[in-house]
Design a protein around this motif. Sequence first.
Motif, PDB file in Angstrom:
ATOM      1  N   ARG A 120      42.934  11.485  13.527  1.00 50.26           N
ATOM      2  CA  ARG A 120      43.357  11.919  11.564  1.00 50.26           C
ATOM      3  C   ARG A 120      42.309  12.859  11.294  1.00 50.26           C
ATOM      4  O   ARG A 120      42.419  13.771  11.745  1.00 50.26           O
ATOM      5  N   HIS A 121      43.439  12.711   9.997  1.00 51.34           N
ATOM      6  CA  HIS A 121      43.712  14.035   8.959  1.00 51.34           C
ATOM      7  C   HIS A 121      42.498  14.144   7.502  1.00 51.34           C
ATOM      8  O   HIS A 121      42.994  13.061   7.521  1.00 51.34           O
ATOM      9  N   LEU A 122      42.098  14.848   6.898  1.00 49.64           N
ATOM     10  CA  LEU A 122      41.544  14.523   5.143  1.00 49.64           C
ATOM     11  C   LEU A 122      42.361  14.920   4.119  1.00 49.64           C
ATOM     12  O   LEU A 122      42.386  15.909   4.289  1.00 49.64           O
ATOM     13  N   THR A 123      42.606  14.184   3.381  1.00 47.79           N
ATOM     14  CA  THR A 123      42.747  14.780   2.482  1.00 47.79           C
ATOM     15  C   THR A 123      42.075  14.035   1.052  1.00 47.79           C
ATOM     16  O   THR A 123      41.090  12.991   1.089  1.00 47.79           O
ATOM     17  N   ASN A 124      42.254  14.502   0.038  1.00 51.85           N
ATOM     18  CA  ASN A 124      42.079  14.363  -1.261  1.00 51.85           C
ATOM     19  C   ASN A 124      42.494  15.328  -2.467  1.00 51.85           C
ATOM     20  O   ASN A 124      43.338  15.327  -2.316  1.00 51.85           O
ATOM     21  N   SER A 125      41.832  14.581  -3.433  1.00 54.22           N
ATOM     22  CA  SER A 125      42.678  14.751  -4.348  1.00 54.22           C
ATOM     23  C   SER A 125      41.559  16.312  -5.441  1.00 54.22           C
ATOM     24  O   SER A 125      42.189  16.797  -6.757  1.00 54.22           O
ATOM     25  N   ARG A 126      40.203  16.833  -4.813  1.00 57.25           N
ATOM     26  CA  ARG A 126      39.760  17.396  -6.059  1.00 57.25           C
ATOM     27  C   ARG A 126      39.872  18.530  -5.188  1.00 57.25           C
ATOM     28  O   ARG A 126      40.099  19.693  -6.655  1.00 57.25           O
ATOM     29  N   ARG A 127      39.766  19.354  -4.127  1.00 59.17           N
ATOM     30  CA  ARG A 127      39.637  20.745  -3.482  1.00 59.17           C
ATOM     31  C   ARG A 127      39.830  20.688  -2.316  1.00 59.17           C
ATOM     32  O   ARG A 127      40.194  19.541  -1.524  1.00 59.17           O
ATOM     33  N   GLU A 128      40.572  22.207  -1.834  1.00 56.06           N
ATOM     34  CA  GLU A 128      40.312  22.173  -0.596  1.00 56.06           C
ATOM     35  C   GLU A 128      39.563  22.441   0.323  1.00 56.06           C
ATOM     36  O   GLU A 128      38.600  23.261  -0.082  1.00 56.06           O
ATOM     37  N   VAL A 129      39.657  21.398   1.750  1.00 59.45           N
ATOM     38  CA  VAL A 129      38.365  21.989   2.375  1.00 59.45           C
ATOM     39  C   VAL A 129      38.679  22.525   3.384  1.00 59.45           C
ATOM     40  O   VAL A 129      39.286  22.624   4.445  1.00 59.45           O
ATOM     41  N   ASN A 130      37.658  24.050   3.369  1.00 56.03           N
ATOM     42  CA  ASN A 130      37.723  24.409   4.895  1.00 56.03           C
ATOM     43  C   ASN A 130      36.510  24.539   5.445  1.00 56.03           C
ATOM     44  O   ASN A 130      36.923  24.603   6.634  1.00 56.03           O
ATOM     45  N   SER A 131      35.723  23.651   4.828  1.00 59.05           N
ATOM     46  CA  SER A 131      34.571  23.433   5.686  1.00 59.05           C
ATOM     47  C   SER A 131      33.970  22.218   6.028  1.00 59.05           C
ATOM     48  O   SER A 131      34.044  21.280   5.080  1.00 59.05           O
ATOM     49  N   PRO A 132      33.091  22.115   6.703  1.00 61.66           N
ATOM     50  CA  PRO A 132      32.326  20.879   6.341  1.00 61.66           C
ATOM     51  C   PRO A 132      31.403  20.951   4.879  1.00 61.66           C
ATOM     52  O   PRO A 132      31.362  20.075   4.602  1.00 61.66           O
ATOM     53  N   ALA A 133      30.852  22.025   4.273  1.00 58.72           N
ATOM     54  CA  ALA A 133      30.599  22.224   2.917  1.00 58.72           C
ATOM     55  C   ALA A 133      30.937  21.368   1.956  1.00 58.72           C
ATOM     56  O   ALA A 133      30.831  21.065   1.216  1.00 58.72           O
ATOM     57  N   ASP A 134      32.781  21.595   2.119  1.00 61.82           N
ATOM     58  CA  ASP A 134      33.219  21.379   0.871  1.00 61.82           C
ATOM     59  C   ASP A 134      33.474  19.565   1.753  1.00 61.82           C
ATOM     60  O   ASP A 134      34.227  18.762   0.375  1.00 61.82           O
ATOM     61  N   VAL A 135      33.732  19.077   2.550  1.00 63.44           N
ATOM     62  CA  VAL A 135      33.140  17.441   1.791  1.00 63.44           C
ATOM     63  C   VAL A 135      32.473  17.341   1.203  1.00 63.44           C
ATOM     64  O   VAL A 135      32.917  15.378   0.705  1.00 63.44           O
ATOM     65  N   ARG A 136      31.355  18.463   1.440  1.00 60.83           N
ATOM     66  CA  ARG A 136      29.916  16.976   0.906  1.00 60.83           C
ATOM     67  C   ARG A 136      30.271  16.522  -1.088  1.00 60.83           C
ATOM     68  O   ARG A 136      30.726  17.176  -1.724  1.00 60.83           O
ATOM     69  N   GLY A 137      30.479  15.243  -0.988  1.00 61.06           N
ATOM     70  CA  GLY A 137      30.095  15.233  -2.172  1.00 61.06           C
ATOM     71  C   GLY A 137      31.302  14.157  -2.838  1.00 61.06           C
ATOM     72  O   GLY A 137      31.323  13.236  -3.452  1.00 61.06           O
TER      73      GLY A 137
END
Length: 322
Positions: free
Chosen positions: A145-162
């Motif tokens: 499984r991989h993560l997708t989203n509509s808000r921002r580029e996720v490069n690190s665990p910190a980007d997943v916050r919120g």
Amino acid sequence: MTMTRRLALAAALAAPLAAGPALAQTTITLQHALPATSHYGAGAAAFKETLERLTNNRLRVTVQRNDNEREMIESVQIGTIDCTITSTGPVGNFVPAVRVVDVPFLFRDYPHARGVLDSEIGQGLLQQFSARGLAGVIWMENGFRHLTNSRREVNSPADVRGLKVRTMENQVHMRAFQTLGALPTPMAFSELVPALQQGTVDGQENPIPVIVANNLNQVQRFLTLTGHVYSPAVLICNPGTLGRLSAADRAHFQEAARAAQRANREKVSADEASGVEELRRRGMQVVTQVDTAAFQTALAAAFQQYERELDGALLRRIRDWR
Ligand code: PAF
């Protein structure tokens, strides 16, 4: 297929033999959540083709789509449908022992996952389905499984916050996203696209074959190849259905299940090879270089909880499997 696997599969199929009279119905209903062109579709088509051919059409298979996996498992349990191909997402709510295979970063790669599930470890887990009124027939595959989203580029665990992330109805996955500081929102796959469209959630996570087959690129801009968890799938059937088969038909059923597994895994491998390029072509922004060690470090508290609450010895056996 190894002898252990062959024997275990035969045992799983023979177990419900105590059940009633010879099979009156000739149609076996098989439901799964994805389009016919998907990796589940490939498995279901192979199952149907093989079983109908081997039984000279005495047993027919009807393949149907239902994108609520919990509902399908309940239907198999009460016997309103015969079989389902489902991810293990909701399976742990029925067969708690299965939750171990949903632990993030447990499997290194496809050969590791397929090898463990086909070994006596996977067979041992399949045998636990019968205590819950289900027959675990054979392991299939959904994929990493991989993560997708509509808000921002996720490069690190910190980007997943919120981020509000739709997860499957799976406690192990929810714990992981909570630990990363995301807001996990469990829901059935049937509710996912409207939830993404309406902004109820920002993101979701699924294997490449699912993202491709369901055009999730139309509702998600950013994809990060986190590969944070392997998502097994499993062919589950109603024990009564299997019990009404003759010995010869049970053998045909086993062969059809093996054909389904082969076709399903081949399609996952093919989609993995071409899917990321296809999603880029459809306009997704893809992050391929992911510091997986950083995600694992960020998940330390969740890992401690899994060790305590799941079968820690089995987790170690799976990790050490070569
Ligand atoms: O995300 C899910 O619910 C599952 O991965 C899916 C897409 C239904 C396939 O099993």
